[in-house]
Scaffold this active site. Structure first.
Site, PDB file in Angstrom:
ATOM      1  N   HIS A  25       2.249  -1.177  -9.210  1.00 19.90           N
ATOM      2  CA  HIS A  25       2.812  -1.053  -8.041  1.00 19.90           C
ATOM      3  C   HIS A  25       4.341  -0.698  -8.355  1.00 19.90           C
ATOM      4  CE1 HIS A  25      -0.404  -2.915  -5.475  1.00 19.90           C
ATOM      5  NE2 HIS A  25      -0.579  -1.595  -5.593  1.00 19.90           N
ATOM      6  N   HIS A  52       4.427  -6.667  -1.641  1.00 15.81           N
ATOM      7  CA  HIS A  52       3.534  -5.115  -1.420  1.00 15.81           C
ATOM      8  C   HIS A  52       2.224  -5.594  -1.234  1.00 15.81           C
ATOM      9  CE1 HIS A  52       2.492  -0.839  -2.319  1.00 15.81           C
ATOM     10  NE2 HIS A  52       1.344  -1.498  -2.319  1.00 15.81           N
ATOM     11  N   MET A  72      -7.473  -5.843   7.047  1.00 18.19           N
ATOM     12  CA  MET A  72      -6.652  -7.029   7.735  1.00 18.19           C
ATOM     13  C   MET A  72      -6.948  -6.845   8.978  1.00 18.19           C
ATOM     14  SD  MET A  72      -5.447  -9.614   7.358  1.00 18.19           S
ATOM     15  CE  MET A  72      -4.973 -10.121   5.779  1.00 18.19           C
ATOM     16  N   GLU A 107       6.121   5.491  -1.995  1.00 21.02           N
ATOM     17  CA  GLU A 107       5.938   6.079  -3.564  1.00 21.02           C
ATOM     18  C   GLU A 107       6.360   7.528  -3.588  1.00 21.02           C
ATOM     19  OE1 GLU A 107       2.526   3.077  -3.256  1.00 21.02           O
ATOM     20  OE2 GLU A 107       2.987   2.934  -4.973  1.00 21.02           O
ATOM     21  N   ARG A 111     -10.188  -7.284  -4.486  1.00 20.79           N
ATOM     22  CA  ARG A 111      -9.891  -8.051  -5.711  1.00 20.79           C
ATOM     23  C   ARG A 111      -9.655  -9.793  -5.631  1.00 20.79           C
ATOM     24  NH1 ARG A 111      -5.631  -3.836  -7.431  1.00 20.79           N
ATOM     25  NH2 ARG A 111      -6.777  -1.878  -7.274  1.00 20.79           N
ATOM     26  N   GLY A 136      -4.648  -3.135  -2.372  1.00 20.60           N
ATOM     27  CA  GLY A 136      -4.194  -3.726  -3.564  1.00 20.60           C
ATOM     28  C   GLY A 136      -2.884  -4.388  -3.192  1.00 20.60           C
ATOM     29  N   ASN A 159      -0.964  12.660  -7.157  1.00 24.60           N
ATOM     30  CA  ASN A 159      -1.313  11.475  -7.560  1.00 24.60           C
ATOM     31  C   ASN A 159      -2.922  11.675  -7.982  1.00 24.60           C
ATOM     32  OD1 ASN A 159      -2.392   8.611  -7.419  1.00 24.60           O
ATOM     33  ND2 ASN A 159      -1.350   7.933  -5.665  1.00 24.60           N
ATOM     34  N   ARG A 192       2.115  10.717 -10.754  1.00 23.67           N
ATOM     35  CA  ARG A 192       2.053   9.173 -10.790  1.00 23.67           C
ATOM     36  C   ARG A 192       1.050   8.898 -11.975  1.00 23.67           C
ATOM     37  NH1 ARG A 192      -1.616   5.058  -7.481  1.00 23.67           N
ATOM     38  NH2 ARG A 192      -0.991   3.327  -8.142  1.00 23.67           N
ATOM     39  N   GLY A 208       0.355  -1.143   3.625  1.00 26.92           N
ATOM     40  CA  GLY A 208      -0.235  -1.403   4.840  1.00 26.92           C
ATOM     41  C   GLY A 208      -0.384  -2.717   5.629  1.00 26.92           C
ATOM     42  N   VAL A 209      -0.597  -3.905   4.901  1.00 28.84           N
ATOM     43  CA  VAL A 209      -0.638  -5.050   5.684  1.00 28.84           C
ATOM     44  C   VAL A 209       0.806  -5.738   5.813  1.00 28.84           C
ATOM     45  CG1 VAL A 209      -1.210  -7.616   5.271  1.00 28.84           C
ATOM     46  CG2 VAL A 209      -2.880  -5.592   4.407  1.00 28.84           C
TER      47      VAL A 209
END
Ligand code: AMP
Length: 410
Positions: free
Chosen positions: A183, A211, A286, A390, A244, A215, A10, A94, A336-337
């Site tokens: 994603h 997701h 978060m 992934e 973002r 991001g 990646n 990727r 993650g979140v």
């Protein structure tokens, strides 16, 4: 086929992440990361997972992606897993943007490289780095299949009604402006794993995938095929993210140009890097936002507002995709979140009982790396947490393609 190993690469603009997997038994042999490529303070971190040895870190300048990949190859060799190994079946890359054309993983040849290059205007940050990664790997092992796995591929099944913006068709087509989504590897993997968790075939279930990482994107997956997703021409559209903005009225940009006298690049940086949770409260993590809310005091109010805006947007997308799908079997949280933040899952689903959606407080509080249900027993619609992977998905798709020409996931 005796070669069963796949190296997953990646390549970002200043980093390379990698994993070496053995598809024979599904084991992970090594993983690592080279960061800050091109700077004096580059760092390589390598985990020799096969031997269970300690992770190794080395600091010092790594000039470019070629030097980074050579350093990775050296680390792998130290573990007896070098790139020259006959057991290596392929390298899976990727690639962020595959446009409309790449609907599946693809073995790289000159024409494929040229097409990825042609897409640079719609992915100026990502595709050049991905190309460099592929070319460097090709130079190291010219005899080996290099497979491109595209972030956009899973979303190419979106109908035109979801993929097109309502702008002049000629202008849109001339500049290849449409909703591509990102994603995709994660949405594909997680929607399939959710079907598995429910004990059903992917073709039998409709799933809303959330997701939520730094991001973030949502997708509506009908019978295994993506029918809508929240990211668009670029990963800027949709949910509130770490840095973002997600959806804004496009006229905000005209206003900032005319009244705020900002340049296009300044607005680009504002919306991509200084907005979202970071712009709202000064933190994009978060964990930190929850800590500030839980501790209370003066610092809590902006964090609470950022959290509320994040949840409000998330709820809107759950509702929208519920309507797009008509019938929903599961809403699933990942990244993650999504995998770790129980308060986000609870707040996003709160008040949606009339849609058959609810979260069981005890199940939601469990910390686990396993796919799991967090809805009350007997709920009409399942709510689930499914960790994304992934790298495994890229390795699966790569291996399936080189083993038997089947680009579908294993
Ligand atoms: P990802 O992009 O999937 O690696 O997700 C990274 C993000 O996950 C971080 O920026 C954090 O906001 C979030 N995260 C990771 N661990 C936790 C946690 N335990 N609680 C809340 N958020 C977390």
């Amino acid at each position: 086929m005796s070669a069963t190993r796949v190296l997953v690469l990646n390549s970002g603009s200043s980093s390379v992440k990698y994993q070496l997997l053995d598809m024979g038994d599904g084991s992970r042999l090594a993983a690592g990361l080279v960061e800050r490529i091109g700077e004096e303070t580059s760092r390589l971190k390598h985990s020799p997972l096969a031997s269970g040895g300690e992770a190794r870190e080395s600091d010092g300048p790594v000039a470019d992606h070629e030097a980074a990949l050579k350093a990775v190859a050296q680390e792998l060799s130290r573990d007896g897993l070098g790139l020259d190994s006959p057991e290596l079946a392929a390298i899976g890359h990727r690639v962020v943007h595959g446009g409309k054309r790449f609907t599946r993983p693809t073995v790289v040849d000159d024409a494929v490289l040229a097409e990825i290059e042609r897409l640079i205007p719609v992915a100026p940050l990502h595709n050049p780095a991905n190309l460099t990664g592929i070319r460097t790997a090709q130079a190291l092992r010219p005899d080996l299949p290099q497979v491109a796995v595209f972030d956009t591929a899973f979303h190419t099944t979106m109908p035109e009604s979801a993929a097109r913006y309502a702008i002049d068709v000629k202008t849109a087509d001339e500049h290849r402006i449409r909703r591509y989504g990102f994603h995709g590897t994660s949405h594909a993997y997680v929607s399939r794993e959710t079907a598995r968790l429910l004990g059903r075939a992917p073709e039998d279930v409709n799933v809303i995938v959330l997701h939520l990482g730094n991001g973030a994107s949502a997708s509506a997956v009908e019978k295994g095929r993506c029918v809508d997703t929240s990211m668009g021409l670029t990963p800027l559209e949709g949910l509130v993210m770490g840095t973002r903005s997600g959806d804004v009225d496009p006229a905000v940009i005209f206003h900032l140009t005319r009244v705020g006298e900002m340049s296009t690049d300044e607005i680009d940086t504002l919306l991509n890097k200084k907005s979202g949770l970071l712009g709202l409260c000064g933190d994009n993590d978060m964990r930190e936002i929850r800590r500030r809310i839980d501790e209370g005091g003066e610092d809590a109010a902006p964090a609470q507002l950022a959290f509320d805006i994040y949840i409000h947007r998330l709820k809107k997308y759950i509702g929208a995709y519920y309507a797009v799908l008509g019938r929903v079997d599961a809403v699933v949280f990942t990244a993650g979140v999504g995998e770790n933040a129980a308060p986000v899952r609870e707040a996003a689903i709160a008040g949606l009982e009339s849609l058959g959606l609810a979260v069981d407080g005890t199940l939601n509080a469990v910390r686990s790396g396993e796919p799991r249900l967090i809805s009350p027993e007997g709920a009409r619609v399942a709510v689930a947490v499914v960790p994304t992977d992934e790298e495994l998905e890229i390795a699966n798709q790569t291996y399936a393609l080189v083993r038997d020409g089947n680009a579908g996931a294993a």
